[in-house]
Design a protein around this motif. Structure first.
Motif, PDB file in Angstrom:
ATOM      1  N   GLY A  61       0.825  -1.406  -0.120  1.00 37.92           N
ATOM      2  CA  GLY A  61      -0.003   0.072   0.062  1.00 37.92           C
ATOM      3  C   GLY A  61       0.826   1.368   0.023  1.00 37.92           C
ATOM      4  N   SER A  62       2.119   1.323  -0.570  1.00 36.56           N
ATOM      5  CA  SER A  62       2.964   2.408  -0.288  1.00 36.56           C
ATOM      6  C   SER A  62       3.242   2.881  -1.590  1.00 36.56           C
ATOM      7  N   PHE A  63       2.950   2.415  -2.735  1.00 33.48           N
ATOM      8  CA  PHE A  63       3.690   2.919  -4.103  1.00 33.48           C
ATOM      9  C   PHE A  63       3.032   4.111  -4.404  1.00 33.48           C
ATOM     10  N   GLY A  64       1.790   4.562  -4.344  1.00 33.54           N
ATOM     11  CA  GLY A  64       1.379   6.011  -4.493  1.00 33.54           C
ATOM     12  C   GLY A  64       2.220   7.188  -3.831  1.00 33.54           C
ATOM     13  N   GLU A  65       2.369   6.664  -2.527  1.00 35.89           N
ATOM     14  CA  GLU A  65       3.346   7.559  -1.702  1.00 35.89           C
ATOM     15  C   GLU A  65       4.757   7.897  -2.166  1.00 35.89           C
ATOM     16  N   THR A  66       5.271   6.737  -2.808  1.00 35.50           N
ATOM     17  CA  THR A  66       6.605   6.913  -3.198  1.00 35.50           C
ATOM     18  C   THR A  66       6.569   7.920  -4.343  1.00 35.50           C
ATOM     19  N   VAL A  67       5.406   7.698  -5.319  1.00 40.77           N
ATOM     20  CA  VAL A  67       5.223   8.509  -6.461  1.00 40.77           C
ATOM     21  C   VAL A  67       5.038  10.060  -6.111  1.00 40.77           C
ATOM     22  N   LEU A  68       4.231  10.127  -4.859  1.00 39.33           N
ATOM     23  CA  LEU A  68       3.750  11.407  -4.518  1.00 39.33           C
ATOM     24  C   LEU A  68       5.036  12.114  -4.040  1.00 39.33           C
ATOM     25  N   ALA A  69       5.952  11.510  -3.396  1.00 45.31           N
ATOM     26  CA  ALA A  69       7.000  11.909  -2.691  1.00 45.31           C
ATOM     27  C   ALA A  69       7.993  12.547  -3.838  1.00 45.31           C
ATOM     28  N   LEU A  70       7.871  12.389  -4.969  1.00 51.88           N
ATOM     29  CA  LEU A  70       8.741  12.969  -5.939  1.00 51.88           C
ATOM     30  C   LEU A  70       8.054  14.425  -6.386  1.00 51.88           C
ATOM     31  N   GLU A  71       7.118  14.681  -5.735  1.00 49.62           N
ATOM     32  CA  GLU A  71       6.417  16.081  -6.119  1.00 49.62           C
ATOM     33  C   GLU A  71       6.202  16.206  -7.559  1.00 49.62           C
ATOM     34  N   PRO A  72       5.308  15.280  -8.187  1.00 54.97           N
ATOM     35  CA  PRO A  72       5.239  15.771  -9.691  1.00 54.97           C
ATOM     36  C   PRO A  72       4.012  16.474  -9.943  1.00 54.97           C
ATOM     37  N   ASP A  73       4.153  17.206 -11.085  1.00 61.02           N
ATOM     38  CA  ASP A  73       2.764  17.780 -11.665  1.00 61.02           C
ATOM     39  C   ASP A  73       2.030  17.046 -12.299  1.00 61.02           C
TER      40      ASP A  73
END
Length: 325
Positions: A61-73
């Motif tokens: 359940g952590s993949f989305g947070e990994t992506v979000l931590a990269l601060e994407p637009d």
């Protein structure tokens, strides 16, 4: 913009990531780190690499947070294969990124009814097989998400992707390399069915172009889904004739029943052939052309020839005589 590409080292990403860097974007490639891109160029030196195992992180359940931590637009998801995985990413990104683009597949359509097949039409049967069913569900999920006022999403649905670096779907609808040796030697080709079944290829760079245009035109792309294929499709007989001509040959075609064909090849190749030829897809790209300005550079045979030449030149494909095309 900062654009996070999930699976940017694969078929599409190998062409998309350099396009995005060239356009001036800050690009992060989320990858398992087990493969290298099919293209090489100075653009890759400007790309940040983030190593992550999506399957393992989805399970936790952590993949989305990994992506979000990269601060994407913007997030481009090239390797999502289940509705559950897509839903988890959407839930995490909702309200926090501007645009999510998903790579689907023309296998979200089942067997063709009317040709060409248009988005949202009744031109095809419902999808079959886990892959096609899941891709159809994901596309529906994304469309409903945007329609409800949530995350802005777009789904891009490529045909049979081809390009330098890997084997194309061949004239019999499978990846059996023997067909190229047989064609180049003028040997008989055993064809299941009528030979009029169709396949709709697309060059990986044309798919990358579609993603880039959707990123550039978020208002037009919001909540939409697009067929992305070459301008034309190939029939089995036509594909064989064109491919034989590259070696100075004319094909000798012998039609056989599906039962006989399964006796002549491996279960894997026979199943791949049936999966492609039973669907017999031809797609229209009018929606992508009109709304995104999609303009494919490659006819299907040009894309396949580029791939075959790359394989032969590097010793990855054995043929009886050199290419004359």
């Amino acid at each position: 913009m900062r654009i996070v590409v999930i699976g940017g080292s694969g078929h599409i990403g190998s062409f998309l990531v350099p396009r995005l860097v060239h356009a001036g974007h800050d690009v992060v490639n989320v990858t398992r780190g087990v493969s290298r891109p099919y293209t090489d160029g100075p653009e890759w030196q400007q790309v940040r690499q983030k190593i992550a195992d999506r399957r393992a992180q989805d399970a936790g359940g952590s993949f989305g947070e990994t992506v979000l931590a990269l601060e994407p637009d913007v997030v481009v998801d090239l390797v999502c294969f289940t509705e559950e995985s897509a839903c988890a990413l959407v839930d995490t990104l909702r309200g926090k990124v501007d645009h999510l683009l998903h790579c689907g597949s023309i296998w979200r359509y089942g067997a063709s009814r009317k040709l060409p097949i248009a988005e949202g039409s009744d031109s095809a049967e419902p999808p079959f097989g886990e892959y096609g069913i899941e891709k159809a569900r994901i596309a529906q999920l994304l469309a409903e998400e945007t329609a409800s006022g949530g995350l802005v999403t777009t789904s891009i649905h490529p045909g049979h992707i081809v390009g330098p670096g890997w084997h194309p779907v061949g004239p019999l609808g499978n990846f059996d390399p023997h067909v190229w040796a047989a064609l180049s030697a003028g040997e008989p080709i055993f064809v299941p069915g009528s030979g009029t079944e169709t396949m709709h290829h697309v060059h990986a760079d044309d798919v990358a172009q579609a993603f880039e245009r959707a990123i550039e035109n978020p208002d037009a792309a919001a909540g939409e889904d697009f067929n992305i294929v070459a301008p034309t499709a190939l029939t089995v007989r036509g594909y064989l004739a064109i491919a034989s001509s590259w070696f100075g040959e004319t094909p000798t075609i012998e039609t056989v029943t599906w039962a006989r064909y399964r006796e002549l090849t491996t279960p894997e190749h026979a199943e791949a052939s049936w999966q492609h030829l039973h669907r017999s897809h031809v797609l229209t790209i009018e929606k992508a052309k009109t709304m995104l300005g999609y303009a494919p550079r490659y006819e299907p045979e040009q894309a396949v020839l580029e791939s075959i030449r790359w394989l032969i030149e590097r010793g990855h494909l054995e043929v009886a005589r050199p290419l004359q095309a």
